[in-house]
Design a protein around this motif. Sequence first.
Motif, PDB file in Angstrom:
ATOM      1  N   ASN A  31       0.808  -1.212   0.000  1.00 33.50           N
ATOM      2  CA  ASN A  31       0.000   0.000   0.000  1.00 33.50           C
ATOM      3  C   ASN A  31       0.842   1.262   0.000  1.00 33.50           C
ATOM      4  O   ASN A  31       0.581   2.202   0.729  1.00 33.50           O
ATOM      5  N   ALA A  32       1.878   1.265  -0.826  1.00 31.04           N
ATOM      6  CA  ALA A  32       2.759   2.421  -0.856  1.00 31.04           C
ATOM      7  C   ALA A  32       2.042   3.686  -1.292  1.00 31.04           C
ATOM      8  O   ALA A  32       2.394   4.798  -0.882  1.00 31.04           O
ATOM      9  N   GLY A  33       1.018   3.541  -2.103  1.00 34.93           N
ATOM     10  CA  GLY A  33       0.296   4.722  -2.572  1.00 34.93           C
ATOM     11  C   GLY A  33      -0.310   5.517  -1.447  1.00 34.93           C
ATOM     12  O   GLY A  33      -0.270   6.742  -1.444  1.00 34.93           O
ATOM     13  N   ALA A  34      -0.877   4.824  -0.444  1.00 33.15           N
ATOM     14  CA  ALA A  34      -1.477   5.522   0.691  1.00 33.15           C
ATOM     15  C   ALA A  34      -0.428   6.281   1.485  1.00 33.15           C
ATOM     16  O   ALA A  34      -0.648   7.403   1.931  1.00 33.15           O
ATOM     17  N   VAL A  35       0.743   5.673   1.649  1.00 39.48           N
ATOM     18  CA  VAL A  35       1.814   6.351   2.357  1.00 39.48           C
ATOM     19  C   VAL A  35       2.271   7.579   1.588  1.00 39.48           C
ATOM     20  O   VAL A  35       2.438   8.663   2.147  1.00 39.48           O
ATOM     21  N   VAL A  86      12.904   4.181  16.656  1.00 39.62           N
ATOM     22  CA  VAL A  86      11.885   4.789  17.516  1.00 39.62           C
ATOM     23  C   VAL A  86      10.525   4.250  17.090  1.00 39.62           C
ATOM     24  O   VAL A  86      10.183   4.272  15.905  1.00 39.62           O
ATOM     25  N   ILE A  87       9.772   3.767  18.049  1.00 40.93           N
ATOM     26  CA  ILE A  87       8.408   3.299  17.797  1.00 40.93           C
ATOM     27  C   ILE A  87       7.451   4.365  18.296  1.00 40.93           C
ATOM     28  O   ILE A  87       7.516   4.771  19.460  1.00 40.93           O
ATOM     29  N   LEU A  88       6.583   4.852  17.416  1.00 44.15           N
ATOM     30  CA  LEU A  88       5.615   5.887  17.770  1.00 44.15           C
ATOM     31  C   LEU A  88       4.226   5.279  17.937  1.00 44.15           C
ATOM     32  O   LEU A  88       3.775   4.513  17.078  1.00 44.15           O
ATOM     33  N   ILE A  89       3.551   5.641  19.025  1.00 43.81           N
ATOM     34  CA  ILE A  89       2.179   5.191  19.256  1.00 43.81           C
ATOM     35  C   ILE A  89       1.318   6.430  19.511  1.00 43.81           C
ATOM     36  O   ILE A  89       1.510   7.139  20.503  1.00 43.81           O
ATOM     37  N   HIS A  90       0.409   6.690  18.609  1.00 43.31           N
ATOM     38  CA  HIS A  90      -0.416   7.888  18.719  1.00 43.31           C
ATOM     39  C   HIS A  90      -1.466   7.747  19.821  1.00 43.31           C
ATOM     40  O   HIS A  90      -1.747   6.654  20.311  1.00 43.31           O
ATOM     41  N   GLY A  91      -2.050   8.874  20.193  1.00 38.26           N
ATOM     42  CA  GLY A  91      -3.094   8.888  21.211  1.00 38.26           C
ATOM     43  C   GLY A  91      -4.474   9.100  20.628  1.00 38.26           C
ATOM     44  O   GLY A  91      -4.757   8.677  19.516  1.00 38.26           O
ATOM     45  N   GLY A  92      -5.313   9.790  21.400  1.00 37.70           N
ATOM     46  CA  GLY A  92      -6.691  10.008  20.978  1.00 37.70           C
ATOM     47  C   GLY A  92      -7.678   9.308  21.873  1.00 37.70           C
ATOM     48  O   GLY A  92      -8.752   8.898  21.418  1.00 37.70           O
ATOM     49  N   SER A  93      -7.334   9.128  23.156  1.00 40.40           N
ATOM     50  CA  SER A  93      -8.245   8.540  24.148  1.00 40.40           C
ATOM     51  C   SER A  93      -8.628   7.111  23.824  1.00 40.40           C
ATOM     52  O   SER A  93      -9.725   6.668  24.173  1.00 40.40           O
ATOM     53  N   GLN A  95      -9.629   6.034  21.194  1.00 38.17           N
ATOM     54  CA  GLN A  95     -10.833   6.099  20.366  1.00 38.17           C
ATOM     55  C   GLN A  95     -10.478   6.357  18.911  1.00 38.17           C
ATOM     56  O   GLN A  95      -9.368   6.783  18.586  1.00 38.17           O
ATOM     57  N   ALA A  96     -11.457   6.121  18.026  1.00 41.02           N
ATOM     58  CA  ALA A  96     -11.187   6.060  16.592  1.00 41.02           C
ATOM     59  C   ALA A  96     -11.004   7.419  15.925  1.00 41.02           C
ATOM     60  O   ALA A  96     -10.585   7.479  14.779  1.00 41.02           O
ATOM     61  N   GLN A  97     -11.299   8.509  16.630  1.00 42.89           N
ATOM     62  CA  GLN A  97     -11.282   9.812  15.974  1.00 42.89           C
ATOM     63  C   GLN A  97      -9.881  10.246  15.542  1.00 42.89           C
ATOM     64  O   GLN A  97      -9.733  11.011  14.583  1.00 42.89           O
ATOM     65  N   VAL A  98      -8.861   9.802  16.231  1.00 44.11           N
ATOM     66  CA  VAL A  98      -7.486  10.186  15.906  1.00 44.11           C
ATOM     67  C   VAL A  98      -6.716   8.949  15.479  1.00 44.11           C
ATOM     68  O   VAL A  98      -6.821   7.895  16.118  1.00 44.11           O
ATOM     69  N   GLY A  99      -5.953   9.065  14.379  1.00 47.83           N
ATOM     70  CA  GLY A  99      -5.205   7.926  13.868  1.00 47.83           C
ATOM     71  C   GLY A  99      -3.728   8.230  13.718  1.00 47.83           C
ATOM     72  O   GLY A  99      -3.252   9.349  13.967  1.00 47.83           O
ATOM     73  N   ALA A 100      -2.984   7.223  13.285  1.00 46.02           N
ATOM     74  CA  ALA A 100      -1.534   7.352  13.148  1.00 46.02           C
ATOM     75  C   ALA A 100      -1.126   8.344  12.067  1.00 46.02           C
ATOM     76  O   ALA A 100       0.010   8.825  12.068  1.00 46.02           O
ATOM     77  N   ASP A 101      -2.034   8.678  11.156  1.00 48.91           N
ATOM     78  CA  ASP A 101      -1.695   9.664  10.132  1.00 48.91           C
ATOM     79  C   ASP A 101      -1.446  11.042  10.745  1.00 48.91           C
ATOM     80  O   ASP A 101      -0.825  11.902  10.115  1.00 48.91           O
TER      81      ASP A 101
END
Length: 315
Positions: A31-35, A86-93, A95-101
Amino acid sequence: MCSAVMLAAGCSATDTSVGGGSSAPAATPVNAGAVDGQLAKVNSSSDVEASRYLYPTTTGTRDDRQNWADLYLPPGDHKDGSVPLVILIHGGSWQAQVGADSFVTFSRRLAERGLAVYNVEYRRVGSGGGWPTTFKDVAAALDFVPQVRSSNPEINTTNAVVVGHSAGGQLAMWAGTRHNLEPREVGASPAFWPTSVVSLAGPLDMRTAVKLGDDRIVTALGGRPEQVPDRYTSVDPIQNIDPKAPIIAMVGTNDHVVPPILSQNYVKAVKREGGTGTVVLLDGADHVSIVTPSAPTFPLVVETISRAAHNASRS
């Protein structure tokens, strides 16, 4: 602040399976296109490469829209095992509203500092996640690192640093202590784990956070501490301290979502157990600005993570 930037975050290697000669099967990017589409939205001073990997899940059917991690590599050629991870883990409670993008810019800034960045997406509350799926997904994404390293031998996985923001800060601390879990617990017996952690406004004392009114934790774990005590015991960072793992807890003085007291409580507990921990209070920063690239405190966040990762890889 300066003491945290200079903190040496390295410790002895825990992942012998992904050292100089990993036997893990190589992972294939997809899925390189999405990146490319995400990277095209971000201005950057250098050409940072990125590839998306779908990691195998351990619960339910994998959702290719969520069960992935993007690997960002610094430009140029690098010797095997020379690029800190470095491993990054995003937040957002949780919940689905916030993603790794939301961490595309963050990832690129770190990669520009000579780091490999593994930006993890996972299922969350409202998109198939919650207890225990969210935690199993994060564990599965980290356990896939050896395969990713096999196809990217320049990465040094011996002493990786995991960084998480908000809910991701809790997940990062948990990811760094999974090797101490009992076999019956979610995420136990990891194939890979980082050896130091940087929390960015993470709820590191979850029981206290609930007492202060944080119902997001209650939703993510499916109950209050008195209702599901085993879950809190298993994933609450302050109840799962590993004094061998150096930690940095960064939090804004104006954070009213995850107040600084939660990071301060955690670091005090780490020190009581003989561990190495530092609280960095970012003057004027709030819960969101701590990971906002345009914020005046963001360069310190990047510098702290960069030094921790480079120091760890040399230890």
